[in-house]
Scaffold this motif. Structure first.
Motif, PDB file in Angstrom:
ATOM      1  N   LYS A 262     -18.120  15.639 -41.338  1.00 55.68           N
ATOM      2  CA  LYS A 262     -18.584  15.193 -40.020  1.00 55.68           C
ATOM      3  C   LYS A 262     -20.043  15.545 -39.800  1.00 55.68           C
ATOM      4  O   LYS A 262     -20.752  14.844 -39.090  1.00 55.68           O
ATOM      5  CB  LYS A 262     -17.698  15.788 -38.930  1.00 55.68           C
ATOM      6  CG  LYS A 262     -16.263  15.279 -38.995  1.00 55.68           C
ATOM      7  CD  LYS A 262     -15.410  15.913 -37.925  1.00 55.68           C
ATOM      8  CE  LYS A 262     -13.957  15.425 -38.059  1.00 55.68           C
ATOM      9  NZ  LYS A 262     -13.324  15.884 -39.293  1.00 55.68           N
TER      10      LYS A 262
ATOM     11  N   CYS B 139      -8.316  11.729 -29.352  1.00 54.86           N
ATOM     12  CA  CYS B 139      -8.752  11.528 -30.741  1.00 54.86           C
ATOM     13  C   CYS B 139      -8.562  10.079 -31.190  1.00 54.86           C
ATOM     14  O   CYS B 139      -9.239   9.619 -32.110  1.00 54.86           O
ATOM     15  CB  CYS B 139      -7.995  12.473 -31.670  1.00 54.86           C
ATOM     16  SG  CYS B 139      -8.525  14.195 -31.522  1.00 54.86           S
ATOM     17  N   ASP B 140      -7.636   9.367 -30.570  1.00 56.50           N
ATOM     18  CA  ASP B 140      -7.456   7.941 -30.858  1.00 56.50           C
ATOM     19  C   ASP B 140      -8.464   7.091 -30.091  1.00 56.50           C
ATOM     20  O   ASP B 140      -8.950   6.071 -30.598  1.00 56.50           O
ATOM     21  CB  ASP B 140      -6.035   7.497 -30.488  1.00 56.50           C
ATOM     22  CG  ASP B 140      -4.990   8.041 -31.444  1.00 56.50           C
ATOM     23  OD1 ASP B 140      -3.813   8.102 -31.046  1.00 56.50           O
ATOM     24  OD2 ASP B 140      -5.352   8.405 -32.578  1.00 56.50           O
TER      25      ASP B 140
ATOM     26  N   PRO C  56     -12.584   6.980 -31.513  1.00 58.15           N
ATOM     27  CA  PRO C  56     -12.871   6.016 -32.579  1.00 58.15           C
ATOM     28  C   PRO C  56     -12.773   4.561 -32.096  1.00 58.15           C
ATOM     29  O   PRO C  56     -13.562   3.713 -32.512  1.00 58.15           O
ATOM     30  CB  PRO C  56     -11.806   6.316 -33.631  1.00 58.15           C
ATOM     31  CG  PRO C  56     -11.401   7.713 -33.381  1.00 58.15           C
ATOM     32  CD  PRO C  56     -11.502   7.903 -31.900  1.00 58.15           C
ATOM     33  N   TYR C  57     -11.788   4.289 -31.225  1.00 58.24           N
ATOM     34  CA  TYR C  57     -11.639   2.937 -30.689  1.00 58.24           C
ATOM     35  C   TYR C  57     -12.892   2.508 -29.926  1.00 58.24           C
ATOM     36  O   TYR C  57     -13.417   1.410 -30.114  1.00 58.24           O
ATOM     37  CB  TYR C  57     -10.418   2.878 -29.776  1.00 58.24           C
ATOM     38  CG  TYR C  57     -10.334   1.609 -28.949  1.00 58.24           C
ATOM     39  CD1 TYR C  57     -10.747   1.600 -27.619  1.00 58.24           C
ATOM     40  CD2 TYR C  57      -9.883   0.415 -29.500  1.00 58.24           C
ATOM     41  CE1 TYR C  57     -10.699   0.455 -26.856  1.00 58.24           C
ATOM     42  CE2 TYR C  57      -9.829  -0.749 -28.741  1.00 58.24           C
ATOM     43  CZ  TYR C  57     -10.245  -0.722 -27.425  1.00 58.24           C
ATOM     44  OH  TYR C  57     -10.213  -1.879 -26.668  1.00 58.24           O
TER      45      TYR C  57
ATOM     46  N   SER D 126     -15.872   3.759 -30.217  1.00 55.52           N
ATOM     47  CA  SER D 126     -17.029   3.682 -31.114  1.00 55.52           C
ATOM     48  C   SER D 126     -17.040   2.367 -31.892  1.00 55.52           C
ATOM     49  O   SER D 126     -18.090   1.773 -32.118  1.00 55.52           O
ATOM     50  CB  SER D 126     -17.039   4.868 -32.077  1.00 55.52           C
ATOM     51  OG  SER D 126     -16.048   4.754 -33.072  1.00 55.52           O
ATOM     52  N   LYS D 127     -15.856   1.901 -32.297  1.00 56.47           N
ATOM     53  CA  LYS D 127     -15.779   0.602 -32.987  1.00 56.47           C
ATOM     54  C   LYS D 127     -16.168  -0.536 -32.051  1.00 56.47           C
ATOM     55  O   LYS D 127     -16.839  -1.495 -32.442  1.00 56.47           O
ATOM     56  CB  LYS D 127     -14.356   0.378 -33.506  1.00 56.47           C
ATOM     57  CG  LYS D 127     -13.988   1.233 -34.703  1.00 56.47           C
ATOM     58  CD  LYS D 127     -12.550   0.953 -35.118  1.00 56.47           C
ATOM     59  CE  LYS D 127     -12.131   1.832 -36.274  1.00 56.47           C
ATOM     60  NZ  LYS D 127     -10.715   1.596 -36.655  1.00 56.47           N
TER      61      LYS D 127
ATOM     62  N   GLU E 204     -17.860   3.884 -40.614  1.00 55.90           N
ATOM     63  CA  GLU E 204     -16.771   4.749 -40.190  1.00 55.90           C
ATOM     64  C   GLU E 204     -16.881   4.986 -38.696  1.00 55.90           C
ATOM     65  O   GLU E 204     -17.992   5.142 -38.164  1.00 55.90           O
ATOM     66  CB  GLU E 204     -16.840   6.112 -40.893  1.00 55.90           C
ATOM     67  CG  GLU E 204     -16.604   6.054 -42.380  1.00 55.90           C
ATOM     68  CD  GLU E 204     -16.717   7.449 -42.997  1.00 55.90           C
ATOM     69  OE1 GLU E 204     -17.565   7.623 -43.885  1.00 55.90           O
ATOM     70  OE2 GLU E 204     -15.972   8.339 -42.550  1.00 55.90           O
ATOM     71  N   PRO E 205     -15.759   5.006 -37.980  1.00 52.87           N
ATOM     72  CA  PRO E 205     -15.824   5.245 -36.533  1.00 52.87           C
ATOM     73  C   PRO E 205     -16.206   6.686 -36.216  1.00 52.87           C
ATOM     74  O   PRO E 205     -16.033   7.584 -37.040  1.00 52.87           O
ATOM     75  CB  PRO E 205     -14.403   4.936 -36.060  1.00 52.87           C
ATOM     76  CG  PRO E 205     -13.547   5.208 -37.258  1.00 52.87           C
ATOM     77  CD  PRO E 205     -14.375   4.811 -38.449  1.00 52.87           C
TER      78      PRO E 205
ATOM     79  N   SER F 162     -15.580  10.208 -34.545  1.00 52.92           N
ATOM     80  CA  SER F 162     -14.393  10.983 -34.173  1.00 52.92           C
ATOM     81  C   SER F 162     -14.725  11.898 -32.999  1.00 52.92           C
ATOM     82  O   SER F 162     -15.893  12.157 -32.706  1.00 52.92           O
ATOM     83  CB  SER F 162     -13.901  11.822 -35.358  1.00 52.92           C
ATOM     84  OG  SER F 162     -14.744  12.943 -35.544  1.00 52.92           O
TER      85      SER F 162
ATOM     86  N   CYS G 159     -17.040  14.716 -33.797  1.00 49.73           N
ATOM     87  CA  CYS G 159     -18.476  14.464 -33.956  1.00 49.73           C
ATOM     88  C   CYS G 159     -19.263  15.032 -32.775  1.00 49.73           C
ATOM     89  O   CYS G 159     -20.407  15.456 -32.927  1.00 49.73           O
ATOM     90  CB  CYS G 159     -18.742  12.965 -34.096  1.00 49.73           C
ATOM     91  SG  CYS G 159     -18.302  12.284 -35.712  1.00 49.73           S
TER      92      CYS G 159
END
Length: 375
Positions: free
Chosen positions: A168, A279-280, A283-284, A286-287, A295-296, A298, A301
């Motif tokens: 990370k 945590c889910d 990333p969602y 960030s995408k 990579e998304p 986390s 980060c």
């Protein structure tokens, strides 16, 4: 016993078929033996040293295997190591089911039909956990070192291949300078319920699990924010910090948002969030915000970015350890020292932690200097 049939019985939303009288009599006659065995497994479960993060991860794996793919760990694994991960996940899931059922038994004794149903549930859980094989002390693992399982494992889909673990701290360097602001604005636009937790991650560098405990924020007269964080990864006080407190200031959009929220709540807030959901969600978002990222982002980060902030303002290793919730100054070596934030004017003060920091790196440095100084 056909454990494939047993698996499908358990998988079907954990609901049992109606028991006939003969089956009821058999369960009733063996009920105390079943409950005794279940209590032994319940004790094993209580004594397990497992973090909530690992438990949640195991639950996801077990549910994917049992509820979605309807497959045994031995048939899902692509290597010996992945087999043990899947087996541990299923065992953890079943042990939690047994513990939950045991805790309900006293309440259900007055209702024989329901009580018998729970005993039947326990019977299935125990039979299935015996089929998977609970390996306390890793006795079986040692025995399996000389055994080839290639003939037993079928061809696997990509779904079961473990993901590569990326650093990370290195990942942070590949992100745009204002990545936290971009994600936060996307969260605002989508009216996410995680706006406050994401802002808190950004200004405190707390772990996602620590948001489950609740991070306490207070607005001060100089418009700085004091934070109190109850530590995760303490292992019953053996290491880590049970709590840490500090006061910080920043011109970041997340910091200004928290000031606004604090002003609307008499200057005090306790921010909470489900660690797994957070945590889910990160990333969602960030995408959604930066679809070209390889990579998304986390949730961790943010913690590494916060570590970069701490290094940027020139804190010593002891103060950095306290602010990150570490009990020694070696753990911070795994964290980022680079600053990747668009915000300026970050400052931090009044850093307090539950226990003194063990300055292992400083001691090593002193010893090295001493050795070099010898003629």
């Amino acid at each position: 016993m056909n454990y494939t049939i047993l698996l499908f019985n358990i998988v079907n939303e954990m609901e049992l078929i109606m028991l006939n009288n003969e089956e009821k009599q058999e369960i009733h006659s063996n009920a105390f033996t079943i409950i005794e065995n279940a209590n032994k497994l319940h004790v094993i479960n209580k004594n397990r040293r497992i973090s909530e993060k690992t438990r949640l991860s195991y639950n996801r794996i077990a549910e994917r295997l049992l509820l979605i793919n309807k497959i045994m760990p031995i048939n899902a694994a692509s290597s010996k190591s992945s087999y043990y991960v899947y087996k541990a996940a299923v065992n953890s899931y079943l042990l939690d089911k047994i513990s939950a059922t045991i805790l309900l038994m006293n309440k259900l004794r007055a209702f024989e039909a329901e009580w018998l149903k729970e005993v039947s549930n326990l019977k299935l859980y125990i039979e299935f956990i015996n089929a998977v094989g609970i390996d306390q002390g890793k006795v079986n693992l040692l025995a399996y070192k000389t055994v080839s399982f290639n003939s037993e494992w079928s061809i696997k889909t990509k779904e079961f291949k473990p993901k590569a673990i990326s650093s990370k701290s290195k990942r942070l360097k590949s992100l745009p300078k204002n990545w936290t602001e971009k994600i936060f604005l996307t969260a605002l636009e989508s009216k996410s319920k995680h706006i406050l937790p994401i802002a808190t991650l950004a200004i405190t560098g707390c772990r996602p699990q620590e948001l489950e405990y609740g991070v306490e924020l207070k607005l001060n007269d100089d418009r700085s924010i004091s934070a109190k964080i109850f530590g995760a990864k303490t292992h019953d006080g053996k290491y880590g910090q049970a709590f840490r407190m500090f006061t910080s200031k920043s011109d970041s959009i997340e910091f200004l948002y928290l000031i606004d929220q604090l002003e609307q709540n008499s200057g005090i807030l306790t921010v909470k969030a489900n660690a797994g959901a957070l945590c889910d969600k990160v990333p969602y978002l960030s995408k959604k915000t930066m679809p070209r990222l390889k990579e998304p982002v986390s949730a961790y980060c943010y913690r590494h970015r916060f570590s970069g902030d701490l290094h940027k303002v020139g804190l010593d290793s002891e103060a950095i350890a306290k602010a990150l919730g570490h009990s020694n100054d070696q753990s911070q070596q795994k964290y980022s020292k680079s600053h990747r934030s668009g915000a300026t004017g970050f400052s931090i003060s009044n850093i307090v932690a539950a226990t003194p920091v063990n300055l292992k790196n400083q001691a090593k440095l002193r010893n090295s200097i001493h050795d070099l100084a010898q003629p």
